[in-house]
Design a protein around this motif. Structure first.
Motif, PDB file in Angstrom:
ATOM      1  N   TYR A   9       0.838  -1.200   0.000  1.00 35.80           N
ATOM      2  CA  TYR A   9       0.000   0.000   0.000  1.00 35.80           C
ATOM      3  C   TYR A   9       0.876   1.256   0.000  1.00 35.80           C
ATOM      4  N   LEU A  10       1.839   1.306   0.915  1.00 39.55           N
ATOM      5  CA  LEU A  10       2.728   2.469   0.998  1.00 39.55           C
ATOM      6  C   LEU A  10       3.566   2.619  -0.266  1.00 39.55           C
ATOM      7  N   SER A  12       2.844   1.583  -3.281  1.00 40.41           N
ATOM      8  CA  SER A  12       1.976   2.033  -4.371  1.00 40.41           C
ATOM      9  C   SER A  12       1.736   3.538  -4.297  1.00 40.41           C
ATOM     10  N   ASP A  13       1.451   4.034  -3.096  1.00 43.72           N
ATOM     11  CA  ASP A  13       1.258   5.480  -2.930  1.00 43.72           C
ATOM     12  C   ASP A  13       2.521   6.255  -3.281  1.00 43.72           C
ATOM     13  N   GLU A  16       2.843   6.563  -7.039  1.00 43.00           N
ATOM     14  CA  GLU A  16       1.902   7.553  -7.595  1.00 43.00           C
ATOM     15  C   GLU A  16       2.376   8.978  -7.365  1.00 43.00           C
ATOM     16  N   VAL A  17       2.815   9.282  -6.158  1.00 42.00           N
ATOM     17  CA  VAL A  17       3.202  10.662  -5.869  1.00 42.00           C
ATOM     18  C   VAL A  17       4.508  11.037  -6.568  1.00 42.00           C
ATOM     19  N   LEU A 139       7.461   8.600   1.911  1.00 43.87           N
ATOM     20  CA  LEU A 139       6.142   8.927   1.353  1.00 43.87           C
ATOM     21  C   LEU A 139       5.670  10.277   1.879  1.00 43.87           C
ATOM     22  N   CYS A 143       5.097  13.527  -0.443  1.00 48.95           N
ATOM     23  CA  CYS A 143       3.774  14.175  -0.468  1.00 48.95           C
ATOM     24  C   CYS A 143       3.881  15.651  -0.068  1.00 48.95           C
TER      25      CYS A 143
END
Length: 194
Positions: A9-10, A12-13, A16-17, A139, A143
């Motif tokens: 999950y982390l 993947s995020d 994306e960012v 992350l 972000c």
């Protein structure tokens, strides 16, 4: 217990960012991606350059998997802060390509290690960490800088959104003048009530 779902999950995020950061450079000329847009000189290409260095260290030397290319050291006081802007000799392509190579190196580290794999961040107050801690930190940092990039890009040409395919609706100048006037009225009225 932290499991592989959290790791995926982390990760993947983070993927994306990272793409969002590069999208913020699209369709802008050299001057606009390099010029200082805040009092401290923050600029779009500098944010990408900074994230390259940061991510290479966190997923590299923290886990004894050093990034194979030479990069500036954070502990070199003479170089401190130079990762936040691009010199006239550094091209957009060089910086973007390096960031993508850093991703590959980081992704290899993330994939190879268990979520609870130990690492050591000597510059942190509690230096003994797990991959989980570093994934969350990188992350969060990425972000944070994506938020900076959102504002810088909006200042340059009004483009907002999280990715090329999901830009926010564009409005004309009159719409935004009316909106900011409405927000200003609300701020003034709230101040007067106190």
């Amino acid at each position: 217990m932290i499991d592989d779902f959290a790791k995926q999950y982390l990760h993947s995020d983070l993927r994306e960012v990272r793409e969002t950061m590069l999208w913020k450079l699209d369709w802008l000329g050299e001057y606009d991606i390099r010029r200082p847009l805040t009092a401290t000189g923050t600029n779009l290409l500098g944010l990408v350059k900074h994230l390259s260095l940061s991510e290479s260290r966190y997923f590299g030397e923290v886990f004894d998997r050093p990034y194979p290319e030479p990069l500036p050291r954070w502990d070199d006081t003479g170089q401190r802060g130079t990762d936040m802007w691009a010199t006239e000799h550094e091209t957009r392509e060089e910086i973007v390509d390096r960031y993508r190579r850093v991703w590959e190196h980081s992704d290899t580290t993330i994939t190879a290690l268990a979520i609870d794999a130990p690492g050591h961040v000597p510059w942190w107050p509690r230096p003994d960490v797990m991959l989980f801690n570093v994934l969350v930190h990188v992350l969060t940092e990425t972000c944070r800088h994506a938020g900076h990039a959102d504002i810088l890009r909006e200042q340059l040409d009004g483009v907002t959104g999280i990715a090329a395919g999901t830009t926010n609706p564009r409005h004309d100048k009159a719409f935004w003048e009316a909106r900011t006037a409405e927000i200003e009225r609300a701020a003034t009225a709230a101040t007067e009530r106190r």
